[in-house]
Design a protein around this motif. Structure first.
Motif, PDB file in Angstrom:
ATOM      1  N   VAL A  22       0.853  -1.185   0.000  1.00 22.95           N
ATOM      2  CA  VAL A  22       0.000   0.000   0.000  1.00 22.95           C
ATOM      3  C   VAL A  22       0.891   1.238   0.000  1.00 22.95           C
ATOM      4  O   VAL A  22       1.775   1.381   0.844  1.00 22.95           O
ATOM      5  CB  VAL A  22      -0.926   0.013   1.231  1.00 22.95           C
ATOM      6  N   ARG A  23       0.659   2.109  -0.937  1.00 23.27           N
ATOM      7  CA  ARG A  23       1.449   3.334  -1.033  1.00 23.27           C
ATOM      8  C   ARG A  23       0.938   4.360  -0.030  1.00 23.27           C
ATOM      9  O   ARG A  23      -0.274   4.485   0.173  1.00 23.27           O
ATOM     10  CB  ARG A  23       1.333   3.898  -2.448  1.00 23.27           C
ATOM     11  N   ALA A  24       1.851   5.080   0.583  1.00 24.60           N
ATOM     12  CA  ALA A  24       1.464   6.135   1.517  1.00 24.60           C
ATOM     13  C   ALA A  24       0.645   7.190   0.793  1.00 24.60           C
ATOM     14  O   ALA A  24       0.930   7.520  -0.358  1.00 24.60           O
ATOM     15  CB  ALA A  24       2.708   6.765   2.134  1.00 24.60           C
ATOM     16  N   THR A  25      -0.373   7.698   1.464  1.00 21.48           N
ATOM     17  CA  THR A  25      -1.212   8.721   0.850  1.00 21.48           C
ATOM     18  C   THR A  25      -0.927  10.109   1.398  1.00 21.48           C
ATOM     19  O   THR A  25      -1.392  11.101   0.851  1.00 21.48           O
ATOM     20  CB  THR A  25      -2.694   8.402   1.083  1.00 21.48           C
ATOM     21  N   SER A  26      -0.187  10.199   2.497  1.00 25.43           N
ATOM     22  CA  SER A  26       0.195  11.495   3.039  1.00 25.43           C
ATOM     23  C   SER A  26       1.536  11.343   3.742  1.00 25.43           C
ATOM     24  O   SER A  26       1.950  10.228   4.076  1.00 25.43           O
ATOM     25  CB  SER A  26      -0.865  12.018   4.010  1.00 25.43           C
ATOM     26  N   ARG A  27       2.223  12.445   3.908  1.00 27.82           N
ATOM     27  CA  ARG A  27       3.547  12.422   4.522  1.00 27.82           C
ATOM     28  C   ARG A  27       3.649  13.530   5.558  1.00 27.82           C
ATOM     29  O   ARG A  27       3.178  14.645   5.333  1.00 27.82           O
ATOM     30  CB  ARG A  27       4.648  12.630   3.478  1.00 27.82           C
ATOM     31  N   SER A  53       4.913  17.976   1.696  1.00 27.31           N
ATOM     32  CA  SER A  53       4.702  17.437   0.346  1.00 27.31           C
ATOM     33  C   SER A  53       5.963  17.687  -0.471  1.00 27.31           C
ATOM     34  O   SER A  53       6.723  18.613  -0.203  1.00 27.31           O
ATOM     35  CB  SER A  53       3.482  18.084  -0.314  1.00 27.31           C
ATOM     36  N   ASP A  88       3.968   8.399   7.513  1.00 26.44           N
ATOM     37  CA  ASP A  88       2.753   8.357   6.690  1.00 26.44           C
ATOM     38  C   ASP A  88       1.509   8.711   7.487  1.00 26.44           C
ATOM     39  O   ASP A  88       0.393   8.587   6.989  1.00 26.44           O
ATOM     40  CB  ASP A  88       2.581   6.989   6.022  1.00 26.44           C
TER      41      ASP A  88
ATOM     42  N   TRP B  15       7.469   7.313  -5.649  1.00 25.37           N
ATOM     43  CA  TRP B  15       6.475   6.383  -5.082  1.00 25.37           C
ATOM     44  C   TRP B  15       6.386   6.544  -3.566  1.00 25.37           C
ATOM     45  O   TRP B  15       5.292   6.578  -2.995  1.00 25.37           O
ATOM     46  CB  TRP B  15       6.846   4.938  -5.424  1.00 25.37           C
ATOM     47  N   GLY B  18       5.629  10.683  -2.873  1.00 23.42           N
ATOM     48  CA  GLY B  18       4.396  11.199  -3.450  1.00 23.42           C
ATOM     49  C   GLY B  18       4.557  12.368  -4.393  1.00 23.42           C
ATOM     50  O   GLY B  18       3.573  13.023  -4.724  1.00 23.42           O
ATOM     51  N   THR B  21       3.426  10.183  -9.792  1.00 23.96           N
ATOM     52  CA  THR B  21       2.818   8.852  -9.808  1.00 23.96           C
ATOM     53  C   THR B  21       3.558   7.970 -10.801  1.00 23.96           C
ATOM     54  O   THR B  21       3.214   7.940 -11.988  1.00 23.96           O
ATOM     55  CB  THR B  21       1.328   8.944 -10.180  1.00 23.96           C
TER      56      THR B  21
END
Lengths: 112, 131
Positions: A22-27, A53, A88, B15, B18, B21
């Protein structure tokens, strides 16, 4: 900037097809009082983690920089920030990467 | 094999962090190099020698070791001409001289194949690392 060992596994599985990570959606970034290592983040008395970001990575330089400045990190006790960790989640979660800061920063309690 | 290509280095940074993509590879092919491969160049063996890229299959990566290895053997050839093989790299496309290089490295022992020879990489012998 080393990747966390668990992120290394996820990245290997993503590229090589050995798993479906699963790729991180926030950092989020936190600051550390010692140089972070694979076995310890050494998070300091600075809170909260703040959203960070990144721009697309440069190639072939293999570098990436943050797009947003971050502030409003409060020192809850005196401390010296010498490193950083990328997570994450705003609390808990999975560490993604870590590194050391270029200029060591001293902080006193309740400074930002 | 610890060397990550320039293409993959960017993809991994994007990746994880972020910033973009990146496209996940849909196939992984092992390729042979006549010279020492670099992060941007494979110096691949030509197709006129009986050579073709071979599909590389991998199991789930080990952690915290940060490594993965091939789960099936790969056989190149039989070759129709002599070739001095020094390196091996992974690519995301089956066609020779095309696609993106992912990882690269040198053989523990360079091999010179003669007409009629094959070159086999046994299961577990291609070790890929990020650490």
């Amino acid at each position: 900037m080393p990747f966390d060992p668990r992120v290394q596994k996820s990245a290997l599985d993503w590229v090589l097809g050995g798993g479906a990570p699963v790729r991180a959606t926030s950092r989020f970034i936190s600051f550390a009082t010692q140089s972070p290592r694979s076995d310890s983040a050494f998070d300091g008395p600075f809170s909260p983690r703040v959203t960070v970001s990144f721009a697309a990575a440069n190639s072939p330089q293999m570098s990436v920089t943050n797009l947003n400045a971050f502030s409003n990190v409060t020192a809850t006790a005196a401390g010296t920030a010498v490193g950083f960790n990328i997570w994450d989640a705003a609390a808990g979660g999975q560490r993604l990467a870590w590194g050391t800061v270029t200029a060591i920063s001293d902080a006193r309690a309740r400074t930002t | 094999m610890a060397n990550v290509s320039a293409y993959l280095s960017k993809a991994l940074l994007d990746w994880v962090l972020g910033g973009a993509t990146p496209v996940q590879p849909t196939s992984r092919l092992a390729a042979l190099s006549l010279g020492t491969p670099t992060s941007v160049s494979g110096s691949e063996v030509g197709s006129a020698s009986g050579y073709a890229r071979q599909t590389a299959l991998f199991g789930a990566a080990a952690s915290p070791a940060g490594s993965a290895s091939n789960t099936a053997g790969m056989t190149f050839g039989p070759f129709s001409s002599s070739n001095a093989i020094q390196g091996l790299f992974l690519a995301d496309t089956v066609s020779i001289f095309s696609g993106n290089m992912l990882w690269y490295g040198t053989l523990l022992t360079a091999r010179t194949v003669l007409p009629g020879d094959t070159l086999t990489v046994a299961a577990g012998n291609l070790l890929i690392t990020l650490a």
